[in-house]
Design a protein around this motif. Sequence first.
Motif, PDB file in Angstrom:
ATOM      1  N   TRP A  34      -2.677   4.068  13.320  1.00 42.89           N
ATOM      2  CA  TRP A  34      -3.149   2.680  13.361  1.00 42.89           C
ATOM      3  C   TRP A  34      -3.327   2.102  11.961  1.00 42.89           C
ATOM      4  O   TRP A  34      -3.217   0.894  11.787  1.00 42.89           O
ATOM      5  CB  TRP A  34      -4.473   2.613  14.126  1.00 42.89           C
ATOM      6  N   GLN A  35      -3.578   2.921  10.966  1.00 42.14           N
ATOM      7  CA  GLN A  35      -3.734   2.414   9.600  1.00 42.14           C
ATOM      8  C   GLN A  35      -2.409   1.878   9.046  1.00 42.14           C
ATOM      9  O   GLN A  35      -2.411   1.059   8.124  1.00 42.14           O
ATOM     10  CB  GLN A  35      -4.262   3.523   8.692  1.00 42.14           C
ATOM     11  N   PHE A  36      -1.308   2.341   9.607  1.00 41.79           N
ATOM     12  CA  PHE A  36       0.014   1.889   9.154  1.00 41.79           C
ATOM     13  C   PHE A  36       0.588   0.806  10.067  1.00 41.79           C
ATOM     14  O   PHE A  36       1.104  -0.211   9.595  1.00 41.79           O
ATOM     15  CB  PHE A  36       0.975   3.071   9.094  1.00 41.79           C
ATOM     16  N   TYR A  37       0.482   1.002  11.375  1.00 39.98           N
ATOM     17  CA  TYR A  37       1.211   0.141  12.304  1.00 39.98           C
ATOM     18  C   TYR A  37       0.640  -1.271  12.382  1.00 39.98           C
ATOM     19  O   TYR A  37       1.394  -2.236  12.528  1.00 39.98           O
ATOM     20  CB  TYR A  37       1.238   0.778  13.694  1.00 39.98           C
ATOM     21  N   PHE A  38      -0.656  -1.445  12.293  1.00 42.32           N
ATOM     22  CA  PHE A  38      -1.212  -2.790  12.392  1.00 42.32           C
ATOM     23  C   PHE A  38      -0.842  -3.668  11.184  1.00 42.32           C
ATOM     24  O   PHE A  38      -0.387  -4.800  11.357  1.00 42.32           O
ATOM     25  CB  PHE A  38      -2.725  -2.728  12.588  1.00 42.32           C
ATOM     26  N   PRO A  39      -1.000  -3.191   9.934  1.00 45.44           N
ATOM     27  CA  PRO A  39      -0.505  -4.007   8.805  1.00 45.44           C
ATOM     28  C   PRO A  39       1.006  -4.202   8.851  1.00 45.44           C
ATOM     29  O   PRO A  39       1.508  -5.282   8.502  1.00 45.44           O
ATOM     30  CB  PRO A  39      -0.925  -3.199   7.573  1.00 45.44           C
ATOM     31  N   ALA A  40       1.746  -3.167   9.287  1.00 51.53           N
ATOM     32  CA  ALA A  40       3.200  -3.310   9.381  1.00 51.53           C
ATOM     33  C   ALA A  40       3.581  -4.348  10.435  1.00 51.53           C
ATOM     34  O   ALA A  40       4.527  -5.118  10.244  1.00 51.53           O
ATOM     35  CB  ALA A  40       3.839  -1.960   9.703  1.00 51.53           C
ATOM     36  N   ALA A  41       2.848  -4.380  11.547  1.00 53.25           N
ATOM     37  CA  ALA A  41       3.118  -5.380  12.581  1.00 53.25           C
ATOM     38  C   ALA A  41       2.824  -6.788  12.063  1.00 53.25           C
ATOM     39  O   ALA A  41       3.569  -7.743  12.354  1.00 53.25           O
ATOM     40  CB  ALA A  41       2.278  -5.093  13.823  1.00 53.25           C
ATOM     41  N   ALA A  42       1.743  -6.935  11.284  1.00 50.78           N
ATOM     42  CA  ALA A  42       1.428  -8.247  10.708  1.00 50.78           C
ATOM     43  C   ALA A  42       2.528  -8.699   9.750  1.00 50.78           C
ATOM     44  O   ALA A  42       2.936  -9.866   9.754  1.00 50.78           O
ATOM     45  CB  ALA A  42       0.083  -8.192   9.990  1.00 50.78           C
TER      46      ALA A  42
END
Length: 310
Positions: A273-281
């Motif tokens: 989640w530390q990677f995927y949420f900023p990457a999704a944004a």
Amino acid sequence: MTTDMIDPAVQPPVGPDTTAERLPGKQLSKWSLYTRRFLRNKPAVAGIVIFILMVIYSIVVPLLSPYKIDDQDFLNLGTGPSPEHWFGTTAGGNDTWTQTAVGLQRSLMIAVTVSIGITALSAIVGTAAAYFRGRVEQITLLIIHFLMVVPTFLILALISNDAGGDWRVISLAMIFTGWFFPARVIWTLALSLREREYIDAARYMGVPGMTIVMRHLVPNIGSLLVINFTLGVVTAVMTETGLSFIGFGVKIPDVSLGSLIGYGAATVTSAPWQFYFPAAALTLLTVSMALVADGLRDALDPTSAAGGRA
């Protein structure tokens, strides 16, 4: 059968109603036409809606969130998404929901600042070089062609590293290393504009050269500048993300999408989640701006059929 034999009762009325029907409809203004064509492009409308929602998220969440980007929740160290922390937490207990919002806000500030600076600088330099010709044009093109072969990303990385993560210095460095490509395109377009009759008329009337550039040349490439600005936001976001990802961009205590993705990449298997949420944004931001840019290009291009008929 003559005209005198026609019964007046069956003659078509010649009143104001039929006259109004035969008159052409009200003409649309240029910007109304552009807006109508843009709104007919559903992907472009979806893109601008997504972009507006992301801007609202980046502004509202840091104001309303009970957590700051450097607040630590020692009872939730590296935990996944939960009702208390919607995007989970980092290994240090920082709220990822708030960090993503602040990182998006910082990336947007850098991207918009850089895009405005590059668009304005390239427009003035490109049109001025085309108008003044002679030695001014030769020197300007010499500088542009020299900068085009310089490894700008390396220079940008060195400047950003010495800046200590200050986003203002990073923005200025990105403007300095990014204006010459669009300036070269604008110069090519302005070569034909400088031969127009209204340019000759303004020159014969004694209007100063820079006034002609700012009043007549720059506004007449407005459609190109709008598209350049929109695409420039995407380019600036990707450049800042690349710099921050490799450690040359925004640094702690400040955050950006690039720095968050860089931190999350180290824990993508243990705490995804530390990677995927900023990457999704980041993905939503770049895709939305790309859709908006395509919609603006089709709306401003009179030969494009994508915007439909007015």
